[in-house]
Design a protein around this motif. Structure first.
Motif, PDB file in Angstrom:
ATOM      1  N   ASN A  84       6.862  -4.993   0.368  1.00 30.71           N
ATOM      2  CA  ASN A  84       6.460  -4.334  -0.874  1.00 30.71           C
ATOM      3  C   ASN A  84       5.004  -3.903  -0.878  1.00 30.71           C
ATOM      4  OD1 ASN A  84       6.449  -3.857  -3.953  1.00 30.71           O
ATOM      5  ND2 ASN A  84       4.943  -5.484  -3.687  1.00 30.71           N
ATOM      6  N   ALA A  85       4.135  -4.600  -0.160  1.00 30.04           N
ATOM      7  CA  ALA A  85       2.700  -4.280  -0.195  1.00 30.04           C
ATOM      8  C   ALA A  85       2.486  -2.809   0.132  1.00 30.04           C
ATOM      9  CB  ALA A  85       1.941  -5.161   0.792  1.00 30.04           C
ATOM     10  N   GLY A  86       1.745  -2.137  -0.723  1.00 29.85           N
ATOM     11  CA  GLY A  86       1.534  -0.710  -0.516  1.00 29.85           C
ATOM     12  C   GLY A  86       0.232  -0.243  -1.141  1.00 29.85           C
ATOM     13  N   LEU A  87      -0.140   0.980  -0.812  1.00 23.37           N
ATOM     14  CA  LEU A  87      -1.409   1.542  -1.261  1.00 23.37           C
ATOM     15  C   LEU A  87      -1.221   3.010  -1.612  1.00 23.37           C
ATOM     16  CD1 LEU A  87      -4.545   1.250  -1.526  1.00 23.37           C
ATOM     17  CD2 LEU A  87      -4.666   1.961   0.869  1.00 23.37           C
ATOM     18  N   TYR A  88      -1.726   3.393  -2.763  1.00 22.38           N
ATOM     19  CA  TYR A  88      -1.829   4.812  -3.107  1.00 22.38           C
ATOM     20  C   TYR A  88      -3.278   5.263  -3.039  1.00 22.38           C
ATOM     21  CZ  TYR A  88      -1.553   9.254  -5.537  1.00 22.38           C
ATOM     22  OH  TYR A  88      -1.650  10.586  -5.848  1.00 22.38           O
ATOM     23  N   GLY A  89      -4.163   4.389  -3.500  1.00 22.29           N
ATOM     24  CA  GLY A  89      -5.566   4.757  -3.568  1.00 22.29           C
ATOM     25  C   GLY A  89      -5.952   5.118  -4.984  1.00 22.29           C
ATOM     26  N   GLY A  90      -5.566   4.246  -5.927  1.00 23.99           N
ATOM     27  CA  GLY A  90      -5.793   4.514  -7.342  1.00 23.99           C
ATOM     28  C   GLY A  90      -4.479   4.824  -8.027  1.00 23.99           C
ATOM     29  N   SER A  91      -4.522   5.665  -9.025  1.00 20.35           N
ATOM     30  CA  SER A  91      -3.325   6.082  -9.762  1.00 20.35           C
ATOM     31  C   SER A  91      -3.045   7.547  -9.474  1.00 20.35           C
ATOM     32  CB  SER A  91      -3.527   5.885 -11.262  1.00 20.35           C
ATOM     33  OG  SER A  91      -2.523   6.553 -12.000  1.00 20.35           O
ATOM     34  N   TRP A  92      -1.763   7.888  -9.358  1.00 18.23           N
ATOM     35  CA  TRP A  92      -1.442   9.287  -9.060  1.00 18.23           C
ATOM     36  C   TRP A  92      -1.787  10.188 -10.239  1.00 18.23           C
ATOM     37  CZ3 TRP A  92       2.114  12.588 -11.362  1.00 18.23           C
ATOM     38  CH2 TRP A  92       2.982  12.008 -12.297  1.00 18.23           C
ATOM     39  N   TRP A 109      -6.462   8.407   3.708  1.00 19.37           N
ATOM     40  CA  TRP A 109      -5.154   8.744   4.283  1.00 19.37           C
ATOM     41  C   TRP A 109      -4.836   7.812   5.453  1.00 19.37           C
ATOM     42  CZ3 TRP A 109      -3.616  14.549   5.250  1.00 19.37           C
ATOM     43  CH2 TRP A 109      -2.240  14.630   5.498  1.00 19.37           C
ATOM     44  N   GLU A 110      -5.811   7.594   6.326  1.00 20.25           N
ATOM     45  CA  GLU A 110      -5.595   6.687   7.452  1.00 20.25           C
ATOM     46  C   GLU A 110      -5.303   5.268   6.970  1.00 20.25           C
ATOM     47  OE1 GLU A 110      -8.982   6.958   9.989  1.00 20.25           O
ATOM     48  OE2 GLU A 110      -8.586   9.038  10.577  1.00 20.25           O
ATOM     49  N   GLU A 111      -6.015   4.822   5.934  1.00 24.51           N
ATOM     50  CA  GLU A 111      -5.779   3.484   5.402  1.00 24.51           C
ATOM     51  C   GLU A 111      -4.395   3.374   4.785  1.00 24.51           C
ATOM     52  OE1 GLU A 111      -7.823   0.212   2.371  1.00 24.51           O
ATOM     53  OE2 GLU A 111      -8.510   2.309   2.358  1.00 24.51           O
ATOM     54  N   LEU A 113      -1.734   5.033   5.621  1.00 30.25           N
ATOM     55  CA  LEU A 113      -0.756   4.968   6.714  1.00 30.25           C
ATOM     56  C   LEU A 113      -0.722   3.578   7.339  1.00 30.25           C
ATOM     57  CD1 LEU A 113      -1.356   8.432   8.402  1.00 30.25           C
ATOM     58  CD2 LEU A 113       0.730   7.698   7.245  1.00 30.25           C
ATOM     59  N   ARG A 114      -1.877   2.943   7.476  1.00 34.36           N
ATOM     60  CA  ARG A 114      -1.915   1.591   8.040  1.00 34.36           C
ATOM     61  C   ARG A 114      -1.158   0.610   7.150  1.00 34.36           C
ATOM     62  NH1 ARG A 114      -7.284   2.897   9.398  1.00 34.36           N
ATOM     63  NH2 ARG A 114      -8.078   1.875   7.509  1.00 34.36           N
ATOM     64  N   VAL A 115      -1.365   0.721   5.826  1.00 37.93           N
ATOM     65  CA  VAL A 115      -0.755  -0.230   4.896  1.00 37.93           C
ATOM     66  C   VAL A 115       0.717   0.076   4.656  1.00 37.93           C
ATOM     67  CG1 VAL A 115      -0.809  -1.098   2.523  1.00 37.93           C
ATOM     68  CG2 VAL A 115      -2.950  -0.723   3.758  1.00 37.93           C
ATOM     69  N   ASN A 116       1.033   1.343   4.414  1.00 44.81           N
ATOM     70  CA  ASN A 116       2.381   1.708   3.960  1.00 44.81           C
ATOM     71  C   ASN A 116       3.387   1.924   5.083  1.00 44.81           C
ATOM     72  OD1 ASN A 116       1.117   1.728   1.516  1.00 44.81           O
ATOM     73  ND2 ASN A 116       1.474   3.881   1.058  1.00 44.81           N
ATOM     74  N   THR A 117       2.912   2.246   6.271  1.00 39.32           N
ATOM     75  CA  THR A 117       3.833   2.617   7.351  1.00 39.32           C
ATOM     76  C   THR A 117       3.756   1.662   8.541  1.00 39.32           C
ATOM     77  OG1 THR A 117       3.506   4.935   6.707  1.00 39.32           O
ATOM     78  CG2 THR A 117       4.602   4.518   8.801  1.00 39.32           C
ATOM     79  N   ILE A 118       2.556   1.465   9.057  1.00 43.24           N
ATOM     80  CA  ILE A 118       2.405   0.640  10.255  1.00 43.24           C
ATOM     81  C   ILE A 118       2.624  -0.836   9.933  1.00 43.24           C
ATOM     82  CG2 ILE A 118       0.810  -0.085  12.070  1.00 43.24           C
ATOM     83  CD1 ILE A 118      -0.505   2.697  11.824  1.00 43.24           C
ATOM     84  N   SER A 162       3.435  11.335   2.721  1.00 45.02           N
ATOM     85  CA  SER A 162       3.673  11.295   4.163  1.00 45.02           C
ATOM     86  C   SER A 162       3.877   9.868   4.649  1.00 45.02           C
ATOM     87  CB  SER A 162       2.517  11.957   4.914  1.00 45.02           C
ATOM     88  OG  SER A 162       1.293  11.288   4.689  1.00 45.02           O
ATOM     89  N   SER A 163       3.151   8.905   4.045  1.00 44.24           N
ATOM     90  CA  SER A 163       3.305   7.513   4.468  1.00 44.24           C
ATOM     91  C   SER A 163       4.687   6.975   4.127  1.00 44.24           C
ATOM     92  CB  SER A 163       2.225   6.636   3.820  1.00 44.24           C
ATOM     93  OG  SER A 163       2.478   6.413   2.443  1.00 44.24           O
ATOM     94  N   LYS A 164       5.228   7.383   2.977  1.00 42.40           N
ATOM     95  CA  LYS A 164       6.540   6.891   2.567  1.00 42.40           C
ATOM     96  C   LYS A 164       7.664   7.618   3.305  1.00 42.40           C
ATOM     97  CE  LYS A 164       5.383   3.672  -0.349  1.00 42.40           C
ATOM     98  NZ  LYS A 164       5.729   2.247  -0.118  1.00 42.40           N
ATOM     99  N   ALA A 165       7.466   8.888   3.612  1.00 41.79           N
ATOM    100  CA  ALA A 165       8.445   9.589   4.453  1.00 41.79           C
ATOM    101  C   ALA A 165       8.487   8.956   5.846  1.00 41.79           C
ATOM    102  CB  ALA A 165       8.099  11.076   4.549  1.00 41.79           C
TER     103      ALA A 165
END
Length: 238
Positions: A84-92, A109-111, A113-118, A162-165
């Motif tokens: 479940n841990a994920g990151l948007y970077g604030g609120s959409w 964006w790199e962060e 991808l690290r949190v949400n995908t890798i 892109s991270s969720k896709a």
């Protein structure tokens, strides 16, 4: 049936509600957060259900933190892993500019991808032995409707989308690689939920979103391996 659930990012929002509902239902929960000292609501839940909850520090994007966490678990069986841990970077609704064409924050964006995908990939692979100790192991990737390429008619939120896709592709690949080990993987989109990310105008209350997700999870088996579902149990177009 009592199962052992591991929920990452359990200090707030959907993760915290997962822990609350699971503990109240008599399930055993290993709940992780980057900083337990600031996770007051999670600590209060652990005090309420000391026999059902175990709190662990875990920064999913930090390799050393992840390795130490897996070592602390030892050979403990995990029935359901909720990445479940994920990151948007604030609120959409308030921070969209950081993911826009002109204002893209590439370091963010790199962060993301690290949190949400890798990180979900790395943790799932690291816990293979623990999952194999379960009679019917399941891994749930916390997806998003925003990760659906077919449904994207808005643009924007490029880093998060892109991270969720990519997370769906990670889930699908792992579902193939781990099928022979008896491990089932799915992605679940929790819907537009009233969290810090979703905002107050979102469709679903966090309690109802999680209750519906848990109902879907309870119905899953090996035949569902590799599916991308919503909180109603319906397939989401990729």
């Amino acid at each position: 049936m009592t199962r052992t659930w591991l929920v990452t990012g359990a200090n707030r929002g959907i993760g915290l509600e997962y822990v609350r509902q699971l503990a109240a239902a008599g399930q055993r929960v290993i709940a992780t957060a980057r900083d337990l000292e600031t996770a007051g609501q999670l600590s209060a839940l652990a005090s309420q259900y000391p026999e059902r909850m175990r709190l662990e520090t875990l920064d999913v994007a930090n390799a050393n933190s992840l390795t130490a966490f897996v070592q602390r678990l030892g050979g403990e069986a995990i029935d359901v892993l909720v990445n479940n841990a994920g990151l948007y970077g604030g609120s959409w609704t308030t921070d969209a500019e950081r993911q826009s064409l002109e204002g893209m924050d590439y370091a963010l964006w790199e962060e993301i991808l690290r949190v949400n995908t890798i990180a979900p990939f790395r943790l799932t692979v690291a816990l293979r032995a623990n999952l194999r100790r379960s009679a019917q192991p399941l891994v749930v990737m916390m997806g998003s409707d925003l990760g659906s390429i077919a449904a994207n008619t808005m643009g924007q939120s490029h880093a998060y989308r892109s991270s969720k896709a990519a997370l769906n592709m990670v889930m699908k690949g792992l579902s193939i690689d781990l099928a022979g080990e008896g491990i089932t993987l799915v992605s679940i989109a929790p819907g537009w939920t009233r969290t810090d990310l979703g905002g107050a105008a979102a469709t679903w209350g966090v309690d109802e979103s999680v209750a519906r997700q848990l109902k879907v999870i309870a119905s899953l088996g090996p035949v569902d391996n590799g599916r991308f579902l919503n909180l109603l149990g319906e397939d989401v177009a990729w």
